[in-house]
Design a protein around this motif. Structure first.
Motif, PDB file in Angstrom:
ATOM      1  N   LEU A  77       1.094  -1.106  -0.338  1.00  0.00           N
ATOM      2  CA  LEU A  77       0.236  -0.085   0.221  1.00  0.00           C
ATOM      3  C   LEU A  77       1.030   1.285  -0.310  1.00  0.00           C
ATOM      4  O   LEU A  77       1.995   1.387   0.638  1.00  0.00           O
ATOM      5  CB  LEU A  77      -1.060   0.139   1.430  1.00  0.00           C
ATOM      6  N   TYR A  79       0.888   5.460   0.165  1.00  0.00           N
ATOM      7  CA  TYR A  79       0.104   6.973   0.044  1.00  0.00           C
ATOM      8  C   TYR A  79       0.635   7.954  -0.241  1.00  0.00           C
ATOM      9  O   TYR A  79       1.754   8.189   0.214  1.00  0.00           O
ATOM     10  CB  TYR A  79      -0.392   6.860   1.754  1.00  0.00           C
ATOM     11  N   VAL A  86      -4.753   6.706  -1.776  1.00  0.00           N
ATOM     12  CA  VAL A  86      -3.795   5.485  -1.639  1.00  0.00           C
ATOM     13  C   VAL A  86      -3.830   4.271  -2.654  1.00  0.00           C
ATOM     14  O   VAL A  86      -4.914   4.544  -3.309  1.00  0.00           O
ATOM     15  CB  VAL A  86      -4.816   4.440   0.083  1.00  0.00           C
ATOM     16  N   SER A 265      -7.161   0.230  -2.700  1.00  0.00           N
ATOM     17  CA  SER A 265      -7.588  -0.178  -1.642  1.00  0.00           C
ATOM     18  C   SER A 265      -9.033  -0.275  -1.499  1.00  0.00           C
ATOM     19  O   SER A 265      -9.723   0.277  -1.874  1.00  0.00           O
ATOM     20  CB  SER A 265      -6.876   0.070  -0.787  1.00  0.00           C
ATOM     21  N   HIS A 276      -7.733   1.045   5.664  1.00  0.00           N
ATOM     22  CA  HIS A 276      -7.361   0.174   3.554  1.00  0.00           C
ATOM     23  C   HIS A 276      -6.709  -0.920   4.599  1.00  0.00           C
ATOM     24  O   HIS A 276      -5.541  -1.279   5.262  1.00  0.00           O
ATOM     25  CB  HIS A 276      -6.219   1.265   3.909  1.00  0.00           C
ATOM     26  N   LEU A 469      -3.670  11.324   7.468  1.00  0.00           N
ATOM     27  CA  LEU A 469      -3.102   9.773   7.271  1.00  0.00           C
ATOM     28  C   LEU A 469      -2.441   9.393   8.570  1.00  0.00           C
ATOM     29  O   LEU A 469      -1.963  11.000   9.889  1.00  0.00           O
ATOM     30  CB  LEU A 469      -1.550   9.637   7.219  1.00  0.00           C
ATOM     31  N   THR A 472      -0.146   3.214   9.791  1.00  0.00           N
ATOM     32  CA  THR A 472       0.850   2.452   8.931  1.00  0.00           C
ATOM     33  C   THR A 472       1.314   1.174   9.015  1.00  0.00           C
ATOM     34  O   THR A 472       1.544   1.437  10.526  1.00  0.00           O
ATOM     35  CB  THR A 472       1.762   3.518   7.208  1.00  0.00           C
TER      36      THR A 472
END
Length: 588
Positions: A77, A79, A86, A265, A276, A469, A472
């Motif tokens: 993934l 971003y 994404v 995603s 996501h 964001l 992650t």
């Protein structure tokens, strides 16, 4: 239950064993500290999160070569802050066109895809790394690949997890000459502190670097030349020739036709957080469905890791895994009720199936997400399997994530081991053995078919809050991945833990479903509980019907989450890495 919230005083989380690392500009967290350092060097030189993440991913394939190949799977993934989007890179290869299912059934005695060359699928990682750099990065392949090449050529110090795993799999490595020569260089597993060198792999990476150097043209053409050297050039020819000589399915045409898909995603909203995951060719939907089920409960009102809390987490996961087993597979070949599985209406139905005083004593029946009465061959449950060692790893995985100074992010879970498939002689490459995840039962969502992708366990994730964001995160751990990721995410958003506290906190994990790895062992009602839950909680979980197996503190088999949080108020990057394995985080 659903809808009602109470203001309660939260328990104070235990202090972490490592500091919570916070940086103003950028952060990285990876499954080995040298990969984290390699990423940080790229960031310090002005590279972005994608440059640094690809660098770390390639380094990890050298640093954990028993579990991760340079020619492996790499679901990713990305971003991009400027695009506010994404992107999912579907880093998973498919079965070769000439795959002979009858041959697989005969070789696997009709039970599971056999080890050896026959479980090879198209290696997706090199194409994924190159596509990430071409479309979203700024540096050359040479800059990104040099740390991996140097670690392979010059070696690195063997650490306990690597040493013990090679020792455990010693007989497996002995089946093929190059595997034995590389992993048992002195006729035995390398010992902690010895230097581990992979000269053939270093030369292969060097050949790819040279292909970029030899190409005239702009950066994009040079990166494309690296892709072509691997998939349409000498390396592809070496892989195809070995398969032809040894009864494998892979051809030069299979490799030449591979391009990594670029996709959207899939997402759910959990209490204002948008989470996501990659699409249903992997198990990321287990994380998303579990979150939707849990959203209807007042988790803050439950004491963290109390019997109610652990029981509820296990129940939500078991319902989601039942749906994974029944419905999830390559969406190019089967219709997966994806949107319905992560809808609010379906979550309401799933919550109603949970008895807070009684555990599921087996894999629950799958739900009916679309209300059609549809069932699947995947809902059948195999015979009970005998217990295994608590500390034993599956074939497994590794993970890394990066957030840069501009707000871009990278999240990738790479995998594929070198103990169940031959290394192509002279290359140092164990080609993706992800076919071990496919099934031989007709009608199963992950049934083997030419051109089809086996269902994948690696499932990186990202989360956003108010469009920005927030986090992650990801982990190795096979079927434990979504389970560990779920609990770490909840530790942060529901229980206010620091990033490092969140990854260290004790966890539960279910095994009450067929394991994704062949031979797909199944332990009805099994709940692994780390010993730090304490005897009272463990006894109560047993009373509710869980088949509890107590695991020690920080077991490597129970996932090893790496994560970065971007503080919504300050913008600072908070990085954590799980002590259950060799992971480490850094921030600046």
């Amino acid at each position: 239950m659903a809808g009602k919230k109470r203001a309660v005083k939260m328990a104070v989380p235990a202090p972490s064993f490592r500091p919570n690392l916070v940086g103003r500009n950028h952060a990285a967290s990876a499954g080995h500290y040298l990969a984290t350092l390699a990423a940080m060097r790229v960031l310090d030189r002005g590279g972005n999160a994608i440059d640094a993440g690809v660098t770390a991913s390639m380094a990890l394939s050298v640093l954990q070569p028993d579990m991760v190949s340079f020619a492996c799977v790499a679901p990713t993934l990305i971003y991009m802050k400027e695009l506010d989007k994404v992107i999912s890179l579907a880093g998973l290869g498919y079965w070769p066109k000439s795959t002979d299912v009858a041959k697989l059934i005969a070789a696997g005695n009709g039970k599971a895809v056999p080890e050896n060359l026959l479980r090879t699928v198209i290696p997706a990682a090199p194409a994924t790394y190159i596509r990430a750099l071409r479309s979203y990065g700024t540096i050359s392949f040479e800059e990104a690949a040099t740390p991996a090449m140097e670690l392979a050529r010059n070696g690195f110090a063997v650490y306990p997890l690597l040493s013990t795993n090679i020792e455990y799999l010693e007989n497996s490595f002995k089946r093929w000459p190059d595997n034995e020569r590389i992993f048992l260089p002195k006729g035995r597993a390398p010992r902690v502190g010895e230097l581990f060198v992979q000269e053939d792999l270093a030369k292969t990476i060097g050949r790819l670097i040279q292909a970029e150097r030899d190409c005239s043209g702009d950066r994009d053409k040079k990166l494309r030349a690296v892709h072509d050297y691997f998939y349409r050039g000498p390396i592809a020819r070496e892989i195809a020739d070995y398969h032809a000589a040894n009864g494998g399915f892979m051809t030069f045409e299979d490799l030449a036709g591979f391009e990594v898909p670029v996709e959207d995603s899939i997402t759910v909203n959990y209490r204002g957080y948008t989470v996501h995951a990659c699409d249903v060719w992997c198990q990321g939907i287990v994380l998303l469905e579990s979150l939707k089920i849990l959203e209807g409960f007042d988790l803050k009102a439950m004491q963290h890791n109390s019997p109610d809390y652990a029981h509820l987490i296990a129940a939500a996961l078991n319902l989601s895994f039942a749906d994974r087993e029944a419905y999830v597979g390559d969406p190019k070949f089967i219709k997966v009720p994806r949107d319905a599985m992560i809808s609010e209406a379906y979550a309401v139905k799933q919550r109603a199936r949970i008895d807070m005083q009684r555990a599921f004593d087996r894999l629950p029946d799958p739900g009916d997400p679309e209300g059609t009465g549809r069932m699947s061959a995947g809902s059948s449950t195999p015979a009970y399997a005998a217990p295994r060692d608590a500390g034993r790893l599956s074939q497994d995985t590794i993970y890394n994530c990066v957030v840069d100074r501009w707000g871009n992010a990278y999240s990738a879970t790479t995998s594929d081991n070198a103990s169940e498939t031959p290394i192509i002689p002279g290359t140092g490459l164990a080609i993706s053995s992800r076919g071990c995840r496919a099934r031989l039962e007709p009608g199963h969502p992950s049934e083997v078919k030419p051109g089809k992708r086996p269902r994948l366990t690696p499932n990186p994730a990202m989360a956003f809050k108010d469009g920005k964001l927030f986090m992650t995160f990801g982990t190795p751990g096979g079927d434990q991945q979504s389970q560990g990721m779920l609990q770490v995410f909840l530790n942060v958003v529901e229980h206010g833990m620091t990033m490092q506290q969140a990854v260290e906190a004790p966890r539960v994990s279910s095994q009450s479903f067929p394991n994704s790895f062949a031979p797909h062992a199944y332990y009805p009602g099994r709940l692994n509980v780390e010993e730090d839950f304490g005897p009272a909680v463990i006894a109560e979980l047993q009373r509710r019907g869980h088949d509890v197996e107590v695991w020690p503190r920080f077991p490597a088999a129970n996932a090893a989450v790496c994560a970065i949080k971007v503080d919504p108020e300050t913008g600072l990057r908070h990085a954590g890495a799980d002590p259950r394995r060799e992971g480490y985080a850094l921030a600046w």
